[in-house]
Design a protein around this motif. Structure first.
Motif, PDB file in Angstrom:
ATOM      1  N   VAL A   1       0.865  -1.177   0.000  1.00 15.10           N
ATOM      2  CA  VAL A   1       0.000   0.000   0.000  1.00 15.10           C
ATOM      3  C   VAL A   1       0.901   1.226   0.000  1.00 15.10           C
ATOM      4  N   CYS A   2       0.711   2.099  -0.987  1.00 15.77           N
ATOM      5  CA  CYS A   2       1.531   3.305  -1.041  1.00 15.77           C
ATOM      6  C   CYS A   2       0.685   4.484  -1.508  1.00 15.77           C
ATOM      7  N   GLY A   3       1.288   5.639  -1.437  1.00 19.75           N
ATOM      8  CA  GLY A   3       0.633   6.856  -1.903  1.00 19.75           C
ATOM      9  C   GLY A   3       0.966   7.111  -3.350  1.00 19.75           C
ATOM     10  N   PRO A   4       0.698   8.306  -3.820  1.00 20.56           N
ATOM     11  CA  PRO A   4       0.957   8.637  -5.219  1.00 20.56           C
ATOM     12  C   PRO A   4       2.416   8.378  -5.577  1.00 20.56           C
ATOM     13  N   ASP A   5       2.641   7.695  -6.698  1.00 20.58           N
ATOM     14  CA  ASP A   5       4.020   7.440  -7.104  1.00 20.58           C
ATOM     15  C   ASP A   5       4.447   8.317  -8.282  1.00 20.58           C
ATOM     16  N   LYS A   6       3.495   8.911  -8.954  1.00 25.11           N
ATOM     17  CA  LYS A   6       3.746   9.844 -10.062  1.00 25.11           C
ATOM     18  C   LYS A   6       4.630   9.259 -11.155  1.00 25.11           C
ATOM     19  N   LYS A   7       4.698   7.946 -11.243  1.00 22.61           N
ATOM     20  CA  LYS A   7       5.526   7.304 -12.269  1.00 22.61           C
ATOM     21  C   LYS A   7       4.716   6.917 -13.503  1.00 22.61           C
ATOM     22  N   SER A   8       3.412   6.879 -13.381  1.00 21.64           N
ATOM     23  CA  SER A   8       2.563   6.431 -14.480  1.00 21.64           C
ATOM     24  C   SER A   8       1.868   7.627 -15.118  1.00 21.64           C
ATOM     25  N   PRO A   9       2.325   8.057 -16.284  1.00 24.36           N
ATOM     26  CA  PRO A   9       1.725   9.230 -16.914  1.00 24.36           C
ATOM     27  C   PRO A   9       0.384   8.891 -17.572  1.00 24.36           C
ATOM     28  N   LEU A  10      -0.460   9.895 -17.642  1.00 32.29           N
ATOM     29  CA  LEU A  10      -1.728   9.743 -18.352  1.00 32.29           C
ATOM     30  C   LEU A  10      -1.515   9.795 -19.861  1.00 32.29           C
ATOM     31  N   PHE A  11      -0.437  10.451 -20.308  1.00 37.44           N
ATOM     32  CA  PHE A  11      -0.111  10.553 -21.723  1.00 37.44           C
ATOM     33  C   PHE A  11       1.289  10.001 -21.941  1.00 37.44           C
ATOM     34  N   HIS A  12       1.453   9.163 -22.936  1.00 41.18           N
ATOM     35  CA  HIS A  12       2.754   8.589 -23.239  1.00 41.18           C
ATOM     36  C   HIS A  12       3.445   9.392 -24.324  1.00 41.18           C
ATOM     37  N   GLY A  13       4.723   9.213 -24.410  1.00 37.87           N
ATOM     38  CA  GLY A  13       5.505   9.929 -25.417  1.00 37.87           C
ATOM     39  C   GLY A  13       6.356  10.976 -24.756  1.00 37.87           C
ATOM     40  N   PRO A  14       7.358  11.408 -25.501  1.00 35.83           N
ATOM     41  CA  PRO A  14       8.249  12.391 -24.899  1.00 35.83           C
ATOM     42  C   PRO A  14       7.624  13.771 -24.899  1.00 35.83           C
TER      43      PRO A  14
END
Length: 170
Positions: free
Chosen positions: A79-92
Motif C-alpha cells: 500500500v503506497c501513496g501517489p508514485d507519479k511514475k505512471s503518466p496519463l499521456f505517453h511519449g516524450p
C-alpha cells in the motif's frame, strides 16, 4: 491566572530554557493549539497580524485512508501513496502523472483509491469518477474506489464495471 501565566508555566515545565528560539516558538504554538488558546498573549498586536496556523484536513484525510487500508490489509499487499511514475499521456515528455491517493499492489493485481475530503450527496460527481478511472487506466488497475468522510459507517456502493473494465465502488 491569565493565559500568559499558564503558558509561562507550561514552557517552564517543559524546560526549554536552553533551547533554540525556534524550538521555544514551536512549543508555544503547540501548547496554544492543544489548549485551544490564541498563540499570542492577548495583547493588541498594534498593526501586525498575530500568528496563524492552518491545518490541511484534506491531506490528513488522505493519509488516514491510506493508513486504514494498510492496516486492514495487514501486509497482504503493498500500500503506497501517489508514485507519479505512471503518466496519463505517453511519449516524450510524459505528461500529467496519475497520482491517486492510494495504490494497492499484489503480485498480479492493482487497485487505486482516491480520498475526497468533501460532502457527498447521492452519486459522486462525474469529474471524481473520471479522475478515478484515468488513474486506474494509467496504473492498469482493475478495481478502484472513492472514499468520502462520514460520521458513521456507510455501506460501499458498487457503481459497477466501467467501460474500461474497472470495477468501481464509492
Amino acid at each position: 491566572r491569565t493565559r500568559q501565566d499558564v503558558r509561562a508555566e507550561a514552557l517552564a515545565e517543559a524546560d526549554l530554557t536552553d533551547r533554540h528560539p525556534a524550538v521555544v516558538e514551536a512549543a508555544a504554538l503547540s501548547w496554544a493549539i492543544l489548549q485551544g488558546a490564541a498563540p499570542s498573549d492577548g495583547q493588541d498586536a498594534q498593526g501586525s497580524v498575530p500568528r496563524s496556523w492552518f491545518v490541511n484536513l484534506e491531506n490528513r484525510f488522505e493519509r488516514a485512508v491510506r493508513a486504514s487500508i494498510a492496516e486492514a490489509l495487514d501486509g497482504v499487499a503493498e500500500v503506497c501513496g501517489p508514485d507519479k511514475k505512471s503518466p496519463l499521456f505517453h511519449g516524450p515528455p510524459p505528461r500529467l502523472p496519475a497520482n491517486p491517493d492510494v495504490i494497492v499492489r499484489t503480485t498480479d493485481r492493482v487497485a487505486v483509491f482516491d480520498a475526497k475530503y468533501k460532502d457527498r450527496d447521492g452519486d459522486p460527481s462525474a469529474s471524481d469518477i473520471y479522475q478515478l478511472l484515468a488513474h486506474a487506466a494509467a496504473l492498469g488497475a482493475d478495481q478502484a474506489a472513492l472514499f468520502y468522510p462520514t460520521n458513521g459507517y456507510d455501506a460501499p456502493i458498487h457503481m459497477g464495471q466501467s467501460s474500461t473494465g474497472c470495477e468501481v465502488w464509492v
